[in-house]
Design a protein around this motif. Structure first.
Motif, mmCIF file in Angstrom:
data_model
loop_
_atom_site.group_PDB
_atom_site.id
_atom_site.type_symbol
_atom_site.label_atom_id
_atom_site.label_comp_id
_atom_site.label_asym_id
_atom_site.label_seq_id
_atom_site.Cartn_x
_atom_site.Cartn_y
_atom_site.Cartn_z
ATOM 1 N N MET A 1 0.822 -1.199 0.000
ATOM 2 C CA MET A 1 0.000 0.000 0.000
ATOM 3 C C MET A 1 0.862 1.257 0.000
ATOM 4 O O MET A 1 0.498 2.255 -0.603
ATOM 5 C CB MET A 1 -0.922 0.003 1.215
ATOM 6 N N PHE A 2 1.972 1.201 0.705
ATOM 7 C CA PHE A 2 2.845 2.365 0.762
ATOM 8 C C PHE A 2 3.375 2.700 -0.623
ATOM 9 O O PHE A 2 3.420 3.860 -1.013
ATOM 10 C CB PHE A 2 4.006 2.080 1.724
ATOM 11 N N ARG A 3 3.762 1.682 -1.360
ATOM 12 C CA ARG A 3 4.298 1.912 -2.706
ATOM 13 C C ARG A 3 3.228 2.406 -3.674
ATOM 14 O O ARG A 3 3.540 3.042 -4.670
ATOM 15 C CB ARG A 3 4.950 0.631 -3.223
ATOM 16 N N ALA A 4 1.971 2.122 -3.380
ATOM 17 C CA ALA A 4 0.879 2.534 -4.258
ATOM 18 C C ALA A 4 0.323 3.921 -3.907
ATOM 19 O O ALA A 4 -0.448 4.483 -4.680
ATOM 20 C CB ALA A 4 -0.255 1.505 -4.203
ATOM 21 N N ALA A 5 0.721 4.462 -2.752
ATOM 22 C CA ALA A 5 0.209 5.773 -2.341
ATOM 23 C C ALA A 5 0.561 6.820 -3.394
ATOM 24 O O ALA A 5 1.672 6.847 -3.912
ATOM 25 C CB ALA A 5 0.784 6.160 -0.983
ATOM 26 N N ARG A 6 -0.426 7.666 -3.689
ATOM 27 C CA ARG A 6 -0.230 8.698 -4.711
ATOM 28 C C ARG A 6 0.133 10.054 -4.118
ATOM 29 O O ARG A 6 0.928 10.784 -4.679
ATOM 30 C CB ARG A 6 -1.488 8.828 -5.561
ATOM 31 N N TYR A 7 -0.487 10.429 -2.979
ATOM 32 C CA TYR A 7 -0.196 11.755 -2.449
ATOM 33 C C TYR A 7 -0.031 11.818 -0.934
ATOM 34 O O TYR A 7 0.533 12.781 -0.426
ATOM 35 C CB TYR A 7 -1.230 12.787 -2.915
ATOM 36 N N SER A 8 -0.478 10.807 -0.182
ATOM 37 C CA SER A 8 -0.286 10.892 1.265
ATOM 38 C C SER A 8 -0.247 9.513 1.919
ATOM 39 O O SER A 8 -0.934 8.579 1.494
ATOM 40 C CB SER A 8 -1.384 11.741 1.921
ATOM 41 N N ALA A 9 0.572 9.440 2.960
ATOM 42 C CA ALA A 9 0.656 8.260 3.821
ATOM 43 C C ALA A 9 0.875 8.791 5.239
ATOM 44 O O ALA A 9 1.936 9.340 5.539
ATOM 45 C CB ALA A 9 1.799 7.346 3.398
ATOM 46 N N TYR A 10 -0.162 8.682 6.068
ATOM 47 C CA TYR A 10 -0.121 9.226 7.416
ATOM 48 C C TYR A 10 -0.216 8.086 8.417
ATOM 49 O O TYR A 10 -1.067 7.205 8.279
ATOM 50 C CB TYR A 10 -1.291 10.185 7.658
ATOM 51 N N HIS A 11 0.637 8.147 9.431
ATOM 52 C CA HIS A 11 0.674 7.091 10.436
ATOM 53 C C HIS A 11 0.346 7.676 11.803
ATOM 54 O O HIS A 11 0.922 8.693 12.199
ATOM 55 C CB HIS A 11 2.059 6.458 10.463
ATOM 56 N N LEU A 12 -0.569 7.032 12.520
ATOM 57 C CA LEU A 12 -0.921 7.425 13.875
ATOM 58 C C LEU A 12 -0.492 6.327 14.829
ATOM 59 O O LEU A 12 -0.863 5.158 14.646
ATOM 60 C CB LEU A 12 -2.433 7.658 13.996
ATOM 61 N N GLU A 13 0.300 6.706 15.831
ATOM 62 C CA GLU A 13 0.734 5.784 16.874
ATOM 63 C C GLU A 13 0.197 6.291 18.205
ATOM 64 O O GLU A 13 0.387 7.464 18.539
ATOM 65 C CB GLU A 13 2.255 5.693 16.928
ATOM 66 N N THR A 14 -0.446 5.415 18.958
ATOM 67 C CA THR A 14 -1.076 5.842 20.207
ATOM 68 C C THR A 14 -0.650 5.023 21.421
ATOM 69 O O THR A 14 -1.131 5.260 22.520
ATOM 70 C CB THR A 14 -2.611 5.758 20.084
ATOM 71 N N LEU A 108 -3.134 5.922 7.133
ATOM 72 C CA LEU A 108 -4.109 6.497 6.197
ATOM 73 C C LEU A 108 -3.401 6.678 4.859
ATOM 74 O O LEU A 108 -2.348 7.316 4.806
ATOM 75 C CB LEU A 108 -4.550 7.882 6.659
ATOM 76 N N PHE A 109 -3.977 6.135 3.814
ATOM 77 C CA PHE A 109 -3.381 6.262 2.490
ATOM 78 C C PHE A 109 -4.310 7.047 1.573
ATOM 79 O O PHE A 109 -5.459 6.655 1.353
ATOM 80 C CB PHE A 109 -3.100 4.883 1.887
ATOM 81 N N ASP A 110 -3.802 8.168 1.078
ATOM 82 C CA ASP A 110 -4.499 8.998 0.091
ATOM 83 C C ASP A 110 -5.901 9.413 0.533
ATOM 84 O O ASP A 110 -6.758 9.682 -0.303
ATOM 85 C CB ASP A 110 -4.560 8.282 -1.263
ATOM 86 N N GLY A 111 -6.132 9.460 1.820
ATOM 87 C CA GLY A 111 -7.433 9.878 2.333
ATOM 88 C C GLY A 111 -8.575 8.969 1.944
ATOM 89 O O GLY A 111 -9.742 9.354 2.060
#
Length: 160
Positions: A1-14, A108-111
């Motif tokens: 999925m990371f390699r397929a992301a077009r504009y955003s890759a957001y990671h949340l760690e809690t 989160l990938f590409d919203g």
């Protein structure tokens, strides 16, 4: 999925701790290492994404005083995450009272896609769950942006 992301890759760690692996044990024993040498694949993966225009952000919600594991992550962030091209921010948990946080760590990938990471009580990953349902994705996007806006950039954050 990371390699397929077009504009955003957001990671949340809690979480305040994750599975304790060999690298963490070495760090606890006082051995400091170059994370870029230990995990070059991450540097390459993120750098390639950033080079093609993907914004990579990581937000960490942490208890203070921070756990030993969070201090370990903090110590590695500049040479690992930031070096790869990630933007990283830290939010003390006590400052998250007014925010609605997802119940699990996530990417989160590409919203449009959420990859939830599931862990057991000892911080071992037990699985992942990909969700594309628009309402859940929208909730996670909104939550991440609220956390991001409230959090402190890595360069300014000093763990207590």
């Amino acid at each position: 999925m990371f390699r397929a992301a077009r504009y955003s890759a957001y990671h949340l760690e809690t979480r305040d701790g994750y599975e304790q692996d060999e690298a963490y044990a070495e760090w606890l024993a006082g051995h400091r290492f170059d994370p870029a040498e230990r995990w070059p694949w991450w540097i390459e993966l993120v750098s390639a994404a950033v080079a093609r225009g993907v914004e990579v952000r990581r937000a960490r919600v942490v208890s203070e005083p921070v756990s030993a594991y969070i201090r370990y992550e903090y110590d590695l962030t500049t040479g690992h995450n930031v070096k790869a091209g990630e933007q990283v921010r830290w939010l003390p948990r006590r400052q998250a009272n007014a925010l609605l946080l997802p119940g699990n760590d996530l990417w989160l990938f590409d919203g449009s896609q959420v990859l939830f990471n599931h862990f057991d009580g000892d911080g071992r990953m037990t699985g992942e769950e990909l969700v594309t349902e628009p309402g859940i994705v929208a909730h996670c996007v909104t939550a991440f942006e609220a956390i991001w806006d409230a959090a402190t950039p890595h360069e300014e954050y000093k763990p207590t």
